[in-house]
Design a protein around this motif. Sequence first.
Motif, PDB file in Angstrom:
ATOM      1  N   GLN A 138      32.632  39.453  51.505  1.00 25.95           N
ATOM      2  CA  GLN A 138      33.045  38.053  51.455  1.00 25.95           C
ATOM      3  C   GLN A 138      33.510  37.599  52.843  1.00 25.95           C
ATOM      4  O   GLN A 138      33.924  38.401  53.671  1.00 25.95           O
ATOM      5  N   GLY A 163      44.995  35.614  40.595  1.00 23.10           N
ATOM      6  CA  GLY A 163      43.647  36.172  40.742  1.00 23.10           C
ATOM      7  C   GLY A 163      43.676  37.653  40.467  1.00 23.10           C
ATOM      8  O   GLY A 163      44.680  38.328  40.740  1.00 23.10           O
ATOM      9  N   LEU A 191      47.829  38.237  43.920  1.00 27.19           N
ATOM     10  CA  LEU A 191      46.425  38.635  43.784  1.00 27.19           C
ATOM     11  C   LEU A 191      46.437  40.106  43.413  1.00 27.19           C
ATOM     12  O   LEU A 191      46.823  40.954  44.220  1.00 27.19           O
ATOM     13  N   ARG A 205      38.682  33.002  48.066  1.00 25.49           N
ATOM     14  CA  ARG A 205      39.246  31.654  48.193  1.00 25.49           C
ATOM     15  C   ARG A 205      40.765  31.700  48.322  1.00 25.49           C
ATOM     16  O   ARG A 205      41.356  31.016  49.172  1.00 25.49           O
ATOM     17  N   LEU A 206      41.411  32.523  47.484  1.00 24.58           N
ATOM     18  CA  LEU A 206      42.867  32.652  47.550  1.00 24.58           C
ATOM     19  C   LEU A 206      43.313  33.205  48.899  1.00 24.58           C
ATOM     20  O   LEU A 206      44.302  32.729  49.477  1.00 24.58           O
ATOM     21  N   GLN A 241      42.813  30.521  51.528  1.00 23.96           N
ATOM     22  CA  GLN A 241      43.675  29.357  51.319  1.00 23.96           C
ATOM     23  C   GLN A 241      45.112  29.618  51.732  1.00 23.96           C
ATOM     24  O   GLN A 241      45.797  28.727  52.253  1.00 23.96           O
ATOM     25  N   ARG A 300      34.690  35.962  44.543  1.00 21.51           N
ATOM     26  CA  ARG A 300      34.696  34.680  45.262  1.00 21.51           C
ATOM     27  C   ARG A 300      36.051  33.977  45.126  1.00 21.51           C
ATOM     28  O   ARG A 300      36.555  33.377  46.082  1.00 21.51           O
ATOM     29  N   GLU A 301      36.657  34.085  43.942  1.00 22.55           N
ATOM     30  CA  GLU A 301      37.978  33.481  43.742  1.00 22.55           C
ATOM     31  C   GLU A 301      39.033  34.191  44.590  1.00 22.55           C
ATOM     32  O   GLU A 301      39.925  33.542  45.164  1.00 22.55           O
ATOM     33  N   GLU A 361      32.132  36.268  40.506  1.00 25.50           N
ATOM     34  CA  GLU A 361      33.034  35.115  40.392  1.00 25.50           C
ATOM     35  C   GLU A 361      34.464  35.503  40.772  1.00 25.50           C
ATOM     36  O   GLU A 361      35.147  34.759  41.489  1.00 25.50           O
ATOM     37  N   ALA A 362      34.916  36.681  40.293  1.00 26.82           N
ATOM     38  CA  ALA A 362      36.274  37.129  40.608  1.00 26.82           C
ATOM     39  C   ALA A 362      36.418  37.399  42.103  1.00 26.82           C
ATOM     40  O   ALA A 362      37.448  37.082  42.710  1.00 26.82           O
TER      41      ALA A 362
END
Length: 531
Positions: A323, A307, A290, A192-193, A196, A188-189, A185-186
Amino acid sequence: MKASDLLVYCLENEGVEFIFGIIGSEVIDLADSLSKSEKIKYITVRHEQGAAFMADVYGRLSGKPGVCLATLGPGATNLLTGIASANLDHSPVVAITGQKGLNVQHKNAHQYVEIVKVFEPAAKWSVQLKDANTIPEIIRKSFRVATSEKPGAVAIELPENIAKANTTTKPLTPTPLPMSVPSGEALREAARLLNQCKKPFIILGNGVIRQNAVKEVQTFIERLGCPTANSFMAKGILSKEHPQNYYSFGFNEKDYAIRGMEESDLLVVIGFDINEKLPSEWNKKKVSVLHIDPLPAEVEVGYPVVGELVGNLKETLRLIFEQEILSKPWQPAGDLKKRIEDAYSISENVPNPANLTLENILHVIEKLSSEQTVVISDVGAHKVAVARTFQPKHANQLVISNGLASMGISIPGAIGAKLAAPEKTVIVLTGDGGALMNFAELETAKRLGLTFIIILLNDSMLKLEVEAMNKAFGENYGVTFSNPDFVQLVESFGAKGMRATQITEFEEILAAAMGKSQEICLIDAILQEKV
């Protein structure tokens, strides 16, 4: 067996090769036990502070804890500066100090100071041995604490009656530290950051080097394609020529890399130790962060974490590669990289290239250095110039004290460096202030048959303080001094001394010294002011 014998067996079991120190009456049992060891070489130094600095630099370059030894009272307190320095620079160090017997510690005994309490704020762990049977546990825990993230210094106090006691216990088997990685989960986040944002900026700290993650970080930087800057202690992760290298940050003045950070919309901070420079001092616009590090982020107003990837850096970065991350190439406005190169004299197009200035000296060192050269910078005005101008060819080729920033580390540090990496050429860069703090350790180096080069920057002042006082008050006070003849002084130790007053002369001397490496060489560089 005698407890001091068991302690030595435990140190051998941990792979200790060297112990730096000065013996006093309260540690003679331990000294006797060390004399029988075939695996550990005990090195007598000239001052306990030097012993701690040797252990510090040995630990940084070898990756194994450096070990130092002192007796009680003044011997132990003399270690304190070096222990605090190692702890703040996250160098693995284990210090052992003697002490009065447990049976007299309730009295006002001669030379008795509560050393465990003295070391507590300066070390990761400070402990007294109260029972000989606990030696295996305490030694095993000490090495585990010293090497676990973030590494640091451990202090062990050995009362003399415990050293003499009998015990039947045995050393404990060392086990590797567990390795953690971020959750899916971390990861994937984080992806995403990264996808983005539009203008990520990477910040590198010394944790990248400690965790042997340099190649993985280089791959990550290439993949993301964005600007990157490093702390003082993380120089060399990117080459001087790398297009994404925006060099060092963390200066009190002219910290130009910050302009790129302020233009960014996400700071990707990898392995950074905030005691090098508090984030509130370089992230005043509070750009989102991050955080990628072996430990969770510390709470700091200038470090707004959105993050976190917490785990072993090498493995964490490998997982990030799995990723789908978009490339984000961009350049800060105003040709910032070129402005930094000019302002920090990184290019060789500097004013007055013939003068014996600090910047020109650094260019000569850089020119003559190889992939087998380690430079150790002492603390002073020259450390700032080294952080700005000097570009090592690889990571962990430049040793800087930046957590405690203690003067006097360089000459004893060279001894630790040569013992950790005997095949490498070691160059010491020190001011005349820091040099004389531990100059006596040249006798230690000479006795051990070690060779290194000392470049002594001779200007008879504490230059940082001179500049600060002149700026604040228009004059300075208490920050200048006179010097001995350093050439004669070093030659009295049986080493080679030479003096340079011109840059061409300096280059010839340094090239010759690097070519023959059979003796300790000191170059007394009489600095010329930049015009």
